[in-house]
Design a protein around this motif. Structure first.
Motif: not given
Length: 317
Positions: A72-92
């Motif tokens: 989806g032009g980045g939709v799959a990645m951003l959808s998962g990233l939005a649900r990840d913990k905001a602790d610095g261990t997940n970036i996109g």
């Protein structure tokens, strides 16, 4: 006594400020950082992301794991990233235009919006172009359109919604019989071009080595200025099609990073972009230059460009 107390207060305040700065500079992840790339392996975004990950590992000593999350032009990645913990261990790592196009056209159906993320910075403007096999009987996109019209229609690859919309708009304007074919990355489009499955496609950097080797050629520049690796290639606008795209590679993270984590990640990106490896990749492989707008500048760029993208979508419809 008053002066003595004042000096003590100043010293205490200074100590606290220096302690805060030190904490921000000293932050490091307790485990590996996962860098999620919104496109498939082998494309320009993937190559850039893996180089940035390697530079951060070398400079900071952090363990950075790269994962491709195409769709989806980045939709799959951003959808998962939005649900990840905001602790610095997940970036996109994504591309601005793909993100903006998805939000502009189907934002009500997405599990995220621009406010779902904290932004770390930009990398560079992608050298977007329309490309074709070197032996194709057309040398410009204008010629491609005319020959498509004369030969019952040609196929054009794309890996982003804005690309498809522009081709469809041109096709509607010219009755050229062009059909668009979805791909997961620029690298996949290149393979389709070399294999004869499509007659033209979009390149965002991975195509440049194939231009140099003589396997592919440029039909048009999609950015609004000429590109150094093929200065004679004219823009879509110069060829009579009033469209241009200037996509940035950008890094983001889940919303809610603490100030020290955000500062450390943004600083790590900025330092990586100054490394010899990244400078060489951007200048010599992608034939452009690093352009980091910073955390605040990236957020502002996306918000301003979303307004422009919505206007473009309305006009193209």
């Amino acid at each position: 006594m008053k002066i003595s107390c004042l000096m003590k207060n100043i010293a205490l305040t200074t100590s606290l400020l220096l302690s805060t700065v030190t904490m921000a500079n000293d932050w490091s992840p307790k485990g590996p950082i996962t860098l999620k790339i919104g496109f498939g392996a082998g494309g320009a975004t993937d190559v850039m992301g893996r180089a940035i990950a390697a530079a951060i590992e070398e400079q900071k000593g952090w363990n950075v794991i790269v994962e491709n999350k195409p769709g989806g032009g980045g939709v799959a990645m951003l959808s998962g990233l939005a649900r990840d913990k905001a602790d610095g261990t997940n970036i996109g790592l994504g591309v601005t235009l793909a993100t903006l196009m998805n939000i502009a056209t189907r934002g009500d159906r997405l599990p995220f919006n621009l406010d779902s993320f904290d932004y770390l910075g930009t990398v560079a403007v992608a050298p977007l172009a329309i490309i074709a096999p070197a032996d194709a009987p057309y040398n410009t996109f204008a010629e491609f359109v005319e020959q498509s019209k004369a030969n019952g229609g040609y196929l054009v690859g794309f890996d982003g919604g804005t690309q498809r919309m522009i081709i469809n708009a041109i096709n509607s304007d010219t009755n050229a019989g062009i059909e668009t074919v979805s791909h997961k990355s620029g690298a996949e489009q290149i393979q389709s071009l070399l294999g004869g499955q499509i007659q033209a496609g979009f390149g965002a950097g991975a195509h440049i080595e194939y231009i140099a080797s003589g396997d592919l050629k440029m039909l048009a520049v999609v950015t609004d200025t000429h590109q150094a690796y093929s200065p004679e290639t004219t823009t879509l606008i110069e060829q009579g099609f009033n469209y241009s795209l200037n996509p940035y590679f950008y890094l983001t993270a889940p919303k809610g990073l603490s100030a020290d984590v955000k500062s450390a990640l943004a600083s790590a990106l900025d330092d990586a972009l100054k490394s010899d490896v990244i400078v060489h990749l951007i200048e010599n492989t992608m034939k452009t230059q690093a352009h980091n707008l910073g955390a605040d500048g990236t957020k502002e760029k996306l918000k301003n460009n979303l307004v422009a993208t919505k206007e473009m979508v309305a006009e193209l419809k």
